[in-house]
Structure formats: C-alpha cells, structure tokens
Motif scaffolding. Structure first.
Motif, short mmCIF file in Angstrom:
data_model
loop_
_atom_site.label_atom_id
_atom_site.label_comp_id
_atom_site.label_asym_id
_atom_site.label_seq_id
_atom_site.Cartn_x
_atom_site.Cartn_y
_atom_site.Cartn_z
N GLY A 43 0.82 -1.14 -0.10
CA GLY A 43 -0.18 -0.13 0.12
C GLY A 43 0.90 1.50 0.43
N THR A 44 1.84 1.12 0.07
CA THR A 44 2.96 2.33 -0.54
C THR A 44 2.56 2.96 -1.54
OG1 THR A 44 4.47 0.72 0.49
CG2 THR A 44 5.02 3.09 0.47
N ALA A 45 2.38 2.29 -2.56
CA ALA A 45 1.91 3.03 -3.80
C ALA A 45 1.00 2.22 -3.94
CB ALA A 45 3.33 2.77 -4.89
N ASP A 46 0.36 3.24 -5.76
CA ASP A 46 -0.91 2.75 -5.79
C ASP A 46 -0.85 2.37 -7.31
OD1 ASP A 46 -2.84 4.52 -4.30
OD2 ASP A 46 -1.60 6.67 -5.65
N ALA A 47 0.03 2.10 -7.66
CA ALA A 47 0.69 1.32 -9.26
C ALA A 47 2.46 0.62 -9.30
CB ALA A 47 -0.26 2.27 -10.12
N MET A 48 2.55 0.42 -9.98
CA MET A 48 3.45 -0.63 -10.52
C MET A 48 3.64 -0.19 -11.60
SD MET A 48 4.17 -4.36 -9.75
CE MET A 48 5.55 -4.74 -11.28
N VAL A 49 5.17 0.45 -12.56
CA VAL A 49 5.61 0.18 -13.67
C VAL A 49 6.48 0.13 -13.74
CG1 VAL A 49 5.98 2.09 -15.13
CG2 VAL A 49 4.56 2.40 -14.47
N SER A 50 7.20 -1.26 -14.85
CA SER A 50 8.22 -2.15 -15.20
C SER A 50 8.09 -2.33 -16.54
CB SER A 50 8.02 -3.04 -14.40
OG SER A 50 9.81 -3.52 -14.71
N ALA A 51 9.10 -1.56 -17.38
CA ALA A 51 9.42 -2.07 -18.40
C ALA A 51 11.02 -3.25 -18.27
CB ALA A 51 10.67 -1.11 -19.24
N GLY A 52 10.99 -4.08 -17.58
CA GLY A 52 11.91 -5.17 -17.31
C GLY A 52 11.38 -6.64 -17.66
N ASN A 53 12.08 -7.23 -17.16
CA ASN A 53 11.28 -9.45 -18.15
C ASN A 53 9.55 -9.58 -17.61
OD1 ASN A 53 10.87 -11.77 -17.49
ND2 ASN A 53 13.14 -12.42 -16.63
N THR A 54 8.97 -10.05 -19.37
CA THR A 54 8.09 -9.71 -19.14
C THR A 54 7.37 -10.45 -17.93
OG1 THR A 54 8.04 -8.76 -21.23
CG2 THR A 54 5.89 -10.42 -20.57
N GLY A 55 7.87 -11.74 -18.11
CA GLY A 55 7.60 -12.63 -17.58
C GLY A 55 7.95 -12.37 -15.26
N GLY A 56 8.59 -12.08 -15.84
CA GLY A 56 9.30 -11.62 -14.37
C GLY A 56 7.95 -10.52 -13.26
N VAL A 57 7.14 -9.60 -14.47
CA VAL A 57 6.39 -8.67 -13.86
C VAL A 57 5.42 -9.39 -13.93
CG1 VAL A 57 5.23 -6.55 -14.49
CG2 VAL A 57 7.56 -6.68 -15.65
N LEU A 58 5.15 -10.30 -14.17
CA LEU A 58 4.15 -11.37 -14.43
C LEU A 58 3.58 -11.73 -13.19
CD1 LEU A 58 3.46 -13.20 -17.77
CD2 LEU A 58 1.82 -11.75 -16.36
N VAL A 59 5.19 -12.27 -13.10
CA VAL A 59 5.47 -13.08 -11.47
C VAL A 59 5.24 -12.09 -10.65
CG1 VAL A 59 6.39 -14.28 -10.12
CG2 VAL A 59 7.04 -14.82 -12.58
N ALA A 60 5.59 -10.85 -10.54
CA ALA A 60 5.35 -10.04 -9.26
C ALA A 60 4.39 -9.68 -9.54
CB ALA A 60 6.36 -8.68 -9.94
N SER A 61 3.58 -9.64 -10.27
CA SER A 61 1.44 -8.98 -10.42
C SER A 61 0.80 -10.17 -9.79
CB SER A 61 1.73 -8.22 -11.64
OG SER A 61 2.12 -7.65 -12.53
N LEU A 62 1.46 -11.26 -9.82
CA LEU A 62 0.03 -12.15 -9.60
C LEU A 62 0.70 -12.99 -8.50
CD1 LEU A 62 -0.26 -14.21 -12.93
CD2 LEU A 62 -1.40 -12.30 -11.69
N PHE A 63 2.19 -12.74 -7.71
CA PHE A 63 2.46 -13.56 -6.45
C PHE A 63 2.87 -12.59 -5.86
CE2 PHE A 63 3.36 -16.45 -10.05
CZ PHE A 63 2.06 -17.64 -9.60
N VAL A 64 3.26 -11.08 -6.00
CA VAL A 64 3.48 -10.41 -5.96
C VAL A 64 2.91 -9.79 -4.52
CG1 VAL A 64 5.45 -9.30 -3.77
CG2 VAL A 64 6.26 -10.86 -5.42
N ILE A 65 1.79 -8.48 -6.16
CA ILE A 65 0.83 -8.39 -5.25
C ILE A 65 -1.05 -9.26 -5.33
CG2 ILE A 65 -0.50 -5.97 -6.28
CD1 ILE A 65 1.52 -5.26 -7.73
N GLY A 66 -0.96 -10.05 -6.48
CA GLY A 66 -2.03 -10.73 -5.76
C GLY A 66 -3.18 -11.03 -7.11
#
Lengths: 331, 331
Positions: free
Chosen positions: A94-117
């Motif tokens: 909850g420190t941020a309302d949204a995230m932006v990344s131009a990184g590894n697409t698969g990694g961003v997916l994993v971050a989205s689904l498993f870190v954020i949920g």
C-alpha cells in the motif's frame, strides 16, 4: 482526491535506468498530483535528479539487485532484493497505488500475480495491449501472459477486456474471439467452448469470431485470445511494420534525387505515420486480473514510452480500473 | 521431358471465372509446354477463349456445380459435380499432373487429402506459404490446414518445410519453431516436445524457437507452426499491411500540395514497395503432404495471382516436389 503514487522499477528495460529517470521526470511535469517511488540503486539515481524541480516528488527506494531481462521468471520470488520485486512490494504493502516496469515480462507477471496477488474470482492474469487499428486502437487480451489456456480463462479475458474498453470510454463495445475463420463452427474445441461462454456472459457485446487481420483492420474494440497466439500475432505485426519501413527506405534510396525530394516533401506525413504506428505512443500494457494497477512497458522503451506507461498507470488509479474489475468478478 | 498438364478450378475464388481464365491464358503464354484442363461450365468458359492462340492448349472439362466459398469443407466429398471435386479428380486419375484452385480453402484441403490422398508416411497435410521477408521470403508451414496439431505433426511440417526450401534452392536451410520466446524452455508442452523432435530430425538445420516478428523480419528460411497460430499470424500481417497503406494514403492527403508532389515523385518507389509486399506476386501456396501437386491461390486472387499459382504448380511438377517429399518420408 489525493495524489497518485506510482512505484517505478528503475532497472527494468534495455535502456535503464537512464530512460526510466527521464520518463519519470516527464510524467511528473505532466501530472502535478503524481508522486513517484523510484526503485533502484540510490547512488545511481540521485545524481540524475539534481536541478529538476519535479524531483521533489520523487522518493528513491533503494534496491541493490537487478532482475535480468532473460532470467527465468519464477526465480523472481527468490530474488527479494531486486528492484522489480521491491517495486511490486510497494503496491502489495500500500505504499504505492500502482507499479510500472519495462523489465522481464515474465518476471513482471510473477511479481503481479504472486507478490501483489489476483483479484478475487480471477484465475489468470492477462496482458492487455492497445494495438493501432482503423478505429484508433484494438485491445488484444491476452498478449502473452498465458501460453496455455482453458476456455474459462478466455471467458475471463473477455470480461476483463470488456471492462477495460469501458474504462477507456468505448461505447458500445464489441468483443471478438481470435480464430481462424468467422463462422461459429471454426477453430478448436477450446475456441468453440470459449465462444459459448463469451456469448452467454457478454450477450450482444460479443460479436463472435474474428481473424488475425481484425487486430489492425477490424471493427471490434476487444479481441480475446490465448497468450500464445496473441503474442505471436502481436510480434508478427511488429515484424511487418519493420519490414515495410525498411523496404520503404530502400525504395526511396533507389529512386535517386526524385526519391529524396519526394521523401523530403513527405517527411511530415511519414513521420506522423511512424508515430501513429509507434507502440511507445500507447504506453504501457496493463496486466489485468491483478489486485493493483500494473503497467508493463516494452523492454526497449525510450523515455517517451516510460512516460506513457506511467500515464497509463496514473489513469488506471484515478479511474479505479482495479475496483471496476473487482466488481465485475463479484468482489 | 513431356509437357505439364494442370487442372484449374475455374469456379474457385471471388472473381471466378474471369480472372481464372485470364490467368490461365497468361500462364500458357509464359510456358510453351503447359496444357491446362479448365474445369467448369463449358458454356461460360468457351466464349472467353475465342481468338487466343494459347487456347489450343486448353481443354475444358465440364463441371456443372460450384463449391461455395463459405460451404462447410467436409461437404465437398458429397458434391462430386463441383468444379473443385472434378479438378482434384483429374490429379487422382492421372489426367493432370497438378491442380490449382482459388476456392474455399477448407474444401481444397479436403479435395487434396481425400480425393488425391496423402503421401505415405505423412499424417497431416499442411499449407506452406511464402511470406515476404528481409531475406526475400520466409516459408510458413502450417498456415492454416490444421487448427489442432500434435508434436509429431509439427515435426512432419518441419521436414516438409525443409524439403520445400531445398526445392526452392535455399541452402543452407534454417528452420525455426514459432513460439512466444527464443529460449528452449519457452512455450507449451506441445512446443517443447516438437522442439526435441525437430532437433533430432533436422540437426543443425533446426535453429530453435523463433518469434512472430521473425516471420517478416527474421533470419530463418522456414517457420514451423500449428495451423491455428500460423493462420492468425499470416492474417495479422495482412491486416498490418492494410492499416499502414491506408494511413499512408491519409497522411499524404493531409499534406496538401507538397504531399501530392512528394507522392508523385515517390510513385515508383511506393509501387515497388506495394509489389514486393503483394501476396499475388508469390502465387499459390502449396498444400504439402499430398500425393500430387496442389497450388492454392488466395480467394481474392486477380489474374496475376492465378497465373502465379499456375506457375508455382508448374514448377512443382517440373522439379518433382512430391517425389522429393515422398523420398523424405521413406516412400
């Protein structure tokens, strides 16, 4: 309404952190109520902020590691010191309302689904991209998050794509299913089942099967596809654009002086054409189905593309995209 | 060597029989040892042949019915009076060395596989198309014959594509597998198994996974794909070309006098660009795996496209494509 706070992965992308920093400053200039959490190596980032008044709305969050562009995505969950992981964590906590990344697409997916949920009721997250088309743009969902899908996933992609189109102000909304022909009986068992699901969920908004050419040149607002063929189609279009642009340059060269003068006279027209086909203009792709706004910029983003990915995230927060999706899935 | 006799479905395609007839006459002019069996309604075809010396090498084979463009393909086998069925029958019975049709793609497939029959050892026929690319063209196989495939089919498509590239004089030949990323572990269970098959069958000629952008802008000669994603990609490229060409016209218009003069000076360059991207130039797609030469022209073929589809069939016969494929599959 309070300001919008966006976490930006400063190490993601081929030209990081330079363009990330530049894009952040551009976005801050555009949106006075925006704050950016810049996640990356403190000592590399702070010098670049000196002298910019906008920098007062940037806070650097130190992250020592980079998640490489070609790393196996699932490893992200063990690499908790990477800028990507820490960027996602800001949204989770909850420190941020949204995230932006131009990184590894698969990694961003994993971050989205498993870190954020995920949003409750959504089984799979999907990448939704805006692709230039006759009507401005078409939304393609899923552009590559899920190589293998079931019909239920395609149904959910259709619902998410519909809500996204509504969020973007499209009305009435036409949703099509990517297939090898327009007739209802075309395709595979998977597409036939998905066809029925989409029909019963979306009613008249579902216009049936569409074909590859409808991505750029069709009449629909949203095209639903599995991540495999969505990704293949998206990149096929990219390749076609590159080939045409290369051949045009070659043909102009071959035409001698007349060609050069012609090209000069058409310089603005060709520039506008290039701009209108340029993915950077469209900013980030949303990863939908995540319980937080995630905007994914292309790996080879320039500063404009980063700025636009931030804009996309900003609008997602302002206009409550995640809340709207949550409602659709009964949350 | 004796002449080549090709059966042409005169009723196939959106502009039949006019462009079929014109294309046939063009092909006969180009190839002095070519004979054409023109399959269709006698009374509609004969008047169009009057006054052409090439017409002496045309024989009309009467067929009373048309197999409609949107008919369910499997119905072909019950419609034995259609020009498409009778065209295929000429190859089956040895009256013709090859067939050409711009008709219903599914119908042409059914005609190929069930009227003419498969090469021994090949389980599935596949559509192989030449797509403009950086290196001239890339062969995409399968472009839409099989919506659902197994890994063994992808392996066979790879072998057929390889032989086709050899037939076209490509050497050395690079074969890639269409996937969502280049790394070996990318994709689905299907692509992973196919990857191993292709590696063991093709050795160093198999360069691994390729992506959608490699169809138009890659370094490989052959791209192997399932018919679903192959078809989607092919049509996505078609749509991209249409959008770019429409936007170019619009931008030229917007540029006023300067734009018009520029466009005039670049007229030849733009014409050559259009030609180089024009599928008509590439003629027919082969349906490979059939025990006879089958050249499929696009449904909206003009006379040039029909002529080129006949040329493609002619070369297939002359240079023994089917025999070469038969050998590869142990026939």
């Amino acid at each position: 309404m309070p300001g919008v706070r966006i976490a930006l992965d400063s190490a993601g992308g081929d030209k990081a952190p330079k363009v990330n920093l530049e894009g952040a400053l551009m976005a801050l200039k555009e949106f006075p109520d925006l704050e950016i959490l810049l996640v990356g190596r403190q000592e590399e980032l702070s010098p670049g902020l000196k002298g910019y008044p906008e920098a007062s709305r940037i806070r650097i969050i130190d992250a020592r590691e980079v998640f490489p562009m070609s790393e196996k995505p699932s490893l992200l969950l063990r690499k908790k010191e990477t800028s990507l992981y820490i960027t996602a964590l800001q949204v989770k906590e909850g420190t941020a309302d949204a995230m932006v990344s131009a990184g590894n697409t698969g990694g961003v997916l994993v971050a989205s689904l498993f870190v954020i949920g995920r949003i409750k009721g959504v089984e799979r997250g999907a990448i939704a991209v805006k692709i230039p088309s006759k009507n401005g743009y078409t939304i393609l969902i899923d552009a590559g998050a899920n190589a293998e899908v079931r019909a239920e996933h395609l149904r959910d992609f259709g619902l998410m794509g519909y809500e996204y189109a509504r969020f973007l102000g499209r009305e009435p909304i036409k949703v099509g299913l990517l297939n090898v022909g327009e007739e209802e009986e075309k395709g595979t068992d998977l597409t036939k089942t998905a066809f029925n699901y989409l029909k019963s969920e979306l009613g008249d908004s579902f216009v049936g099967n569409v074909e590859g050419r409808d991505i750029n040149f069709g009449e629909v607002d949203v095209i639903v596809s599995g991540g495999f063929e969505g990704n293949v189609a998206l990149k096929a279009i990219e390749g076609a654009g590159k080939l045409i642009s290369q051949r045009l340059r070659e043909e102009i060269k071959k035409s001698g002086i007349a060609g050069l003068i012609g090209a000069l006279l058409l310089k603005k027209a060709l520039g506008r054409l290039r701009d209108s086909m340029n993915p950077s203009q469209y900013g980030g792709a949303f990863i939908l189905g995540v319980s937080g706004v995630v905007s994914k910029a292309h790996g080879n983003s320039d500063s404009l593309a980063i700025k636009n990915a931030i804009r996309v995230a900003y609008e997602g927060v302002k206009r409550e995209l995640v809340e709207k999706l949550g409602k659709r899935f009964g949350g």
